[in-house]
Structures are given as C-alpha cells and as structure tokens.
Design a protein around this motif. Structure first.
Motif, PDB file in Angstrom:
ATOM      1  N   GLU A  26       0.820  -1.210   0.000  1.00 44.94           N
ATOM      2  CA  GLU A  26       0.000   0.000   0.000  1.00 44.94           C
ATOM      3  C   GLU A  26       0.859   1.269   0.000  1.00 44.94           C
ATOM      4  OE1 GLU A  26       0.555  -1.036   4.396  1.00 44.94           O
ATOM      5  OE2 GLU A  26       0.336  -2.078   2.468  1.00 44.94           O
ATOM      6  N   ILE A  27       2.147   1.140   0.338  1.00 45.72           N
ATOM      7  CA  ILE A  27       3.039   2.305   0.359  1.00 45.72           C
ATOM      8  C   ILE A  27       3.492   2.608  -1.067  1.00 45.72           C
ATOM      9  CG2 ILE A  27       5.231   3.242   1.188  1.00 45.72           C
ATOM     10  CD1 ILE A  27       4.908   1.554   3.697  1.00 45.72           C
ATOM     11  N   ARG A  28       3.048   3.723  -1.602  1.00 42.51           N
ATOM     12  CA  ARG A  28       3.355   4.122  -2.974  1.00 42.51           C
ATOM     13  C   ARG A  28       4.319   5.300  -3.037  1.00 42.51           C
ATOM     14  NH1 ARG A  28      -1.169   6.616  -4.520  1.00 42.51           N
ATOM     15  NH2 ARG A  28      -0.508   6.631  -6.709  1.00 42.51           N
ATOM     16  N   ASP A  29       4.495   6.000  -1.918  1.00 46.44           N
ATOM     17  CA  ASP A  29       5.215   7.268  -1.888  1.00 46.44           C
ATOM     18  C   ASP A  29       6.239   7.217  -0.752  1.00 46.44           C
ATOM     19  OD1 ASP A  29       6.051   9.897  -1.813  1.00 46.44           O
ATOM     20  OD2 ASP A  29       4.071  10.758  -1.532  1.00 46.44           O
ATOM     21  N   VAL A  30       7.512   7.371  -1.073  1.00 44.21           N
ATOM     22  CA  VAL A  30       8.568   7.343  -0.057  1.00 44.21           C
ATOM     23  C   VAL A  30       9.335   8.659  -0.107  1.00 44.21           C
ATOM     24  CG1 VAL A  30      10.687   6.237   0.750  1.00 44.21           C
ATOM     25  CG2 VAL A  30       8.804   4.834  -0.120  1.00 44.21           C
ATOM     26  N   LEU A  31       9.415   9.304   1.036  1.00 46.99           N
ATOM     27  CA  LEU A  31      10.153  10.560   1.185  1.00 46.99           C
ATOM     28  C   LEU A  31      11.379  10.315   2.056  1.00 46.99           C
ATOM     29  CD1 LEU A  31      10.543  13.696   1.186  1.00 46.99           C
ATOM     30  CD2 LEU A  31       9.002  13.747   3.165  1.00 46.99           C
ATOM     31  N   LEU A  32      12.563  10.614   1.511  1.00 45.40           N
ATOM     32  CA  LEU A  32      13.785  10.585   2.300  1.00 45.40           C
ATOM     33  C   LEU A  32      13.974  11.960   2.919  1.00 45.40           C
ATOM     34  CD1 LEU A  32      16.298   8.699  -0.018  1.00 45.40           C
ATOM     35  CD2 LEU A  32      15.088   7.816   1.960  1.00 45.40           C
ATOM     36  N   SER A  33      13.973  11.994   4.239  1.00 43.57           N
ATOM     37  CA  SER A  33      14.098  13.254   4.951  1.00 43.57           C
ATOM     38  C   SER A  33      15.290  13.139   5.893  1.00 43.57           C
ATOM     39  CB  SER A  33      12.779  13.550   5.678  1.00 43.57           C
ATOM     40  OG  SER A  33      12.816  14.795   6.309  1.00 43.57           O
ATOM     41  N   GLY A  34      15.264  13.892   7.002  1.00 48.22           N
ATOM     42  CA  GLY A  34      16.445  13.802   7.849  1.00 48.22           C
ATOM     43  C   GLY A  34      16.293  14.495   9.174  1.00 48.22           C
ATOM     44  N   GLY A  35      17.433  14.891   9.655  1.00 50.37           N
ATOM     45  CA  GLY A  35      18.703  14.994   8.967  1.00 50.37           C
ATOM     46  C   GLY A  35      18.544  15.567   7.574  1.00 50.37           C
ATOM     47  N   ASP A  36      19.520  15.285   6.711  1.00 48.88           N
ATOM     48  CA  ASP A  36      19.418  15.715   5.314  1.00 48.88           C
ATOM     49  C   ASP A  36      20.068  14.686   4.417  1.00 48.88           C
ATOM     50  OD1 ASP A  36      19.683  17.178   2.776  1.00 48.88           O
ATOM     51  OD2 ASP A  36      19.053  18.899   3.979  1.00 48.88           O
TER      52      ASP A  36
END
Length: 212
Positions: A125-135
C-alpha cells in the motif's frame, strides 16, 4: 560578524550542550550583521529563550514517534512513508532554531535502513517514499545512490522524493556528479525547504535548476 545580543550570547554559551548550533560558512555569510532582526540570523543563532518550554508545546509536534513502525520511519498516511534520521540520513548542515525534529536532534540515533526498506517492501500500500532527515544530501553520492537504488527496486513504490535544505544551506553540494547520479532514478522529486526570500538571493536558485 554580528555582535551578539545578550539573549544570543547566553544561548551560544549552551551551544552543543543544551542548544544545538551548526551553520555553514555560506549560510552564515547571508546574515546582515547590522540587522539584529535579520531572518537568517533569527533562524540559526541560539537564544536563551529556547530553554523555556511553554505549557502548550509538544516534544513531538508531528506525532512521528507514535506513527513509527520501524525506527527512523513514519507513516503519515497509509500510502506514504517518510524515512528519516538525524544520523545515517545524516545530521544536518545547519541547526535551525525551529524544526519539527528537535526531539530527535543529536548523534545517538541509529536507524536501521535494512528494516525500514524491508517494511516498505512488505507493505504494497506504500506508494510514496520521502527521504528526509537529517538531510539526505549530506550522504555521499555512493551511499545515496545505494539507498535510492534499493527503494526504486521495490515495484509498488511509485513516488520517490528527497526533502532537503542543502540547496539553500550548502549549494556547493549540488555538483554535476550528484545530478548525474540522481538522473538515474527519474522520476525523482526534490522538495527544497526555504523559510525566507533572503535564502535564495545568491547561488541557490541556480544550483537547484534541473540538470540539462
């Protein structure tokens, strides 16, 4: 070099003890030393008032801890996953005075990327992945390429995003080599965070253009 106000001097004395302090030379040079209300200055120089907690303040205002199935990940909505950490999606280039993850600042948090990626792979069901942080852009090109490659290999991940302030804080990081690597993962979306127009007065807009 700005002359510190008494509140700033008291806050700076607590730097890296009680109040985090980190500023890139590039961003520091955007401060107007003659303006004690300079918006760049107000973002990065600690003030003693930060040690006081109002009754209505919350340690985790976004509720990430309570929506974290795996350390370093947060499920904001059922179809989206935010993967973050102040250490392995490493640190931050500048410690802003107001940020959502102040409760997670520091170097003692060690996310488990294998568990995060396995969780995403096990939840179609997970279609959207955001890499955040930190940076994420403080990772080396090789480390970031490896991470993006593992996420892109998951069939149900349609949207892959990076959230970063590096184009604002450290535009020199946006190199031709980095752009060439990121192009391998098209479509890849970059969310660039700025708080004030003064932050984009110099090199950031040019650096942030899509590579041609």
């Amino acid at each position: 070099m700005p002359t510190l106000l008494p509140e700033e001097f008291a806050g700076a004395k607590l730097a890296n003890h009680k109040l985090a302090l980190a500023i890139t030379p590039y961003f520091f040079n955007l401060i107007d030393p003659a303006d004690e209300h300079c918006p760049i200055r107000r973002q990065v120089i600690p003030r003693i008032e930060e040690t006081r907690t109002a009754p209505w303040e919350m340690s985790d205002p976004c509720g990430e801890d309570s929506h974290s199935p795996v350390p370093g990940s947060c499920i904001g909505i059922p179809t989206a996953c935010c993967s973050w950490s102040p250490t392995a999606v490493p640190r931050i280039a500048v410690t802003a005075r107001a940020r959502a993850r102040q409760h997670a600042s520091g170097y003692d948090f060690h996310p488990e990327f294998d568990r995060q990626i396995a969780y995403i792979a096990q939840h179609p069901e997970i279609r959207d992945v955001l890499l955040s942080g930190g940076d994420p852009l403080l990772l080396s090109d090789d480390k970031l390429e490896q991470l993006l490659g593992r996420l892109r290999a998951i069939p149900h991940v349609e949207f892959l995003r990076i959230g970063s302030r590096i184009p604002t804080f450290l535009p020199q990081r946006i190199t031709p080599e980095l752009c060439a690597m990121l192009k391998k993962f098209h479509p890849l979306f970059m969310s660039i965070h700025s708080n004030h127009p003064r932050e984009t007065d110099h090199g950031s807009p040019r650096r942030a253009r899509p590579p041609g």
